[in-house]
Design a protein around this motif. Structure first.
Motif, PDB file in Angstrom:
ATOM      1  N   TRP A 152      -2.089 -11.334   1.043  1.00  0.00           N
ATOM      2  CA  TRP A 152      -2.377 -11.022   2.435  1.00  0.00           C
ATOM      3  C   TRP A 152      -1.119 -10.666   3.215  1.00  0.00           C
ATOM      4  O   TRP A 152      -0.102 -11.340   3.119  1.00  0.00           O
ATOM      5  N   ASP A 172      -7.071   1.031  -0.187  1.00  0.00           N
ATOM      6  CA  ASP A 172      -8.048  -0.041  -0.057  1.00  0.00           C
ATOM      7  C   ASP A 172      -9.395   0.346  -0.649  1.00  0.00           C
ATOM      8  O   ASP A 172     -10.057  -0.459  -1.307  1.00  0.00           O
ATOM      9  N   THR A 209      -5.362  -9.794  -3.880  1.00  0.00           N
ATOM     10  CA  THR A 209      -4.764  -9.440  -2.596  1.00  0.00           C
ATOM     11  C   THR A 209      -3.692 -10.449  -2.233  1.00  0.00           C
ATOM     12  O   THR A 209      -3.895 -11.667  -2.344  1.00  0.00           O
ATOM     13  N   ILE A 249      -9.121   0.280  -4.484  1.00  0.00           N
ATOM     14  CA  ILE A 249      -9.017  -1.103  -4.949  1.00  0.00           C
ATOM     15  C   ILE A 249     -10.384  -1.774  -4.911  1.00  0.00           C
ATOM     16  O   ILE A 249     -10.774  -2.500  -5.844  1.00  0.00           O
ATOM     17  N   LYS A 250     -11.139  -1.549  -3.837  1.00  0.00           N
ATOM     18  CA  LYS A 250     -12.475  -2.138  -3.715  1.00  0.00           C
ATOM     19  C   LYS A 250     -13.368  -1.722  -4.871  1.00  0.00           C
ATOM     20  O   LYS A 250     -14.037  -2.559  -5.500  1.00  0.00           O
ATOM     21  N   GLU A 303      -3.384   4.355   4.282  1.00  0.00           N
ATOM     22  CA  GLU A 303      -3.539   3.117   3.532  1.00  0.00           C
ATOM     23  C   GLU A 303      -4.987   2.847   3.159  1.00  0.00           C
ATOM     24  O   GLU A 303      -5.261   2.157   2.180  1.00  0.00           O
ATOM     25  N   ARG A 304      -5.932   3.389   3.924  1.00  0.00           N
ATOM     26  CA  ARG A 304      -7.341   3.162   3.602  1.00  0.00           C
ATOM     27  C   ARG A 304      -7.714   3.806   2.273  1.00  0.00           C
ATOM     28  O   ARG A 304      -8.674   3.390   1.617  1.00  0.00           O
ATOM     29  N   TYR A 349      -1.093  -5.773  -3.024  1.00  0.00           N
ATOM     30  CA  TYR A 349      -1.915  -6.165  -4.161  1.00  0.00           C
ATOM     31  C   TYR A 349      -1.046  -6.437  -5.382  1.00  0.00           C
ATOM     32  O   TYR A 349       0.073  -5.937  -5.496  1.00  0.00           O
ATOM     33  N   ARG A 396       0.829  -1.196   0.000  1.00  0.00           N
ATOM     34  CA  ARG A 396       0.000   0.000   0.000  1.00  0.00           C
ATOM     35  C   ARG A 396       0.869   1.253   0.000  1.00  0.00           C
ATOM     36  O   ARG A 396       0.543   2.245  -0.649  1.00  0.00           O
TER      37      ARG A 396
END
Length: 241
Positions: free
Chosen positions: A228, A206, A226, A209-210, A202-203, A232, A186
């Protein structure tokens, strides 16, 4: 730059007006959602950046963001919010914002974020202006299943157009697709796509990406995966013929 600042707190607007003037930027102010949309409609493609407060009288920031994005797919939007919950920030990004800054904020931080966002847009425009090959034949990335063009700002999966990509969604996809199967953290994506290292959250990654994945799934299998605990990657090697 030509800035539209949508902010119902006049003290905040006046303060940022002084900082914008120091940067020699031109700024227009809107103090509620309805007037913001009216001002924006006068020249939808003439704005370099919009800053948008989440809490507005009339139409709130979420509604305004969605309307601005309908009027312009490319104008960068920085959301300003006093709400610190992850769900509010993610929702704002999903409604079309490119970045967000949480109130109370440092004017210097906001200026830095705006400059970084503008640099990314300008670099993309300059790359398009210097392109000499035919638009329809030039792709930055081409595989058996995927192709992407910075000239048309379009991406195709199995010959189907991935719909309605925002500027940041396209840049994320391009960054990863240029190096298939490479894992990006990220932090790396914040630096490479948002062009800042020290102010990122970092959100932000995310949330984009979502939304990007939702659009990819409209046309085919998921190619943004992803890893983990790491980040990504783009991988279309397992799609088959």
């Amino acid at each position: 730059m030509k800035i539209l600042m949508i902010e119902d707190n006049k003290s905040v607007s006046d303060m940022m007006g002084m900082f914008f003037k120091k940067e020699q930027w031109t700024v227009s102010f809107a103090y509620d959602g309805n007037s913001a949309i009216d001002i924006f409609k006068e020249d939808p493609e003439g704005w370099d950046i919009v800053t948008l407060d989440l809490n507005l009288p009339g139409k709130d920031g979420m509604e305004v963001s969605a309307e601005l994005r309908r009027l312009s797919k490319t104008v960068p939007i920085v959301m300003l919010t006093a709400r610190d919950s992850e769900s509010d920030q993610v929702l704002g990004l999903e409604m079309g914002a490119d970045d967000y800054v949480t109130k109370p904020f440092s004017p210097i931080t906001l200026i830095a974020r705006m400059k970084a966002l503008h640099r990314r847009v300008r670099m993309g425009q300059e790359a398009n202006d210097t392109e000499e090959e035919p638009r329809t034949n030039k792709y930055d990335v081409r595989t058996d299943h995927f192709r992407l063009s910075s000239i048309t700002r379009e991406a195709y999966l199995n010959d189907k157009l991935i719909p309605n990509l925002t500027p940041k969604e396209f840049d994320l996809l391009k960054t990863m697709a240029q190096k298939p199967r490479q894992v990006f953290s990220r932090e790396q994506l914040l630096q490479m796509v948002w062009d800042y290292e020290y102010y990122g959250d970092e959100r932000t990654v995310d949330a984009h990406i979502k939304k990007l994945r939702q659009k990819i799934e409209e046309v085919g299998p998921q190619v943004v995966q992803t890893v983990w605990g790491v980040g990504y990657k783009f991988d279309d090697s397992n799609l088959g013929d």
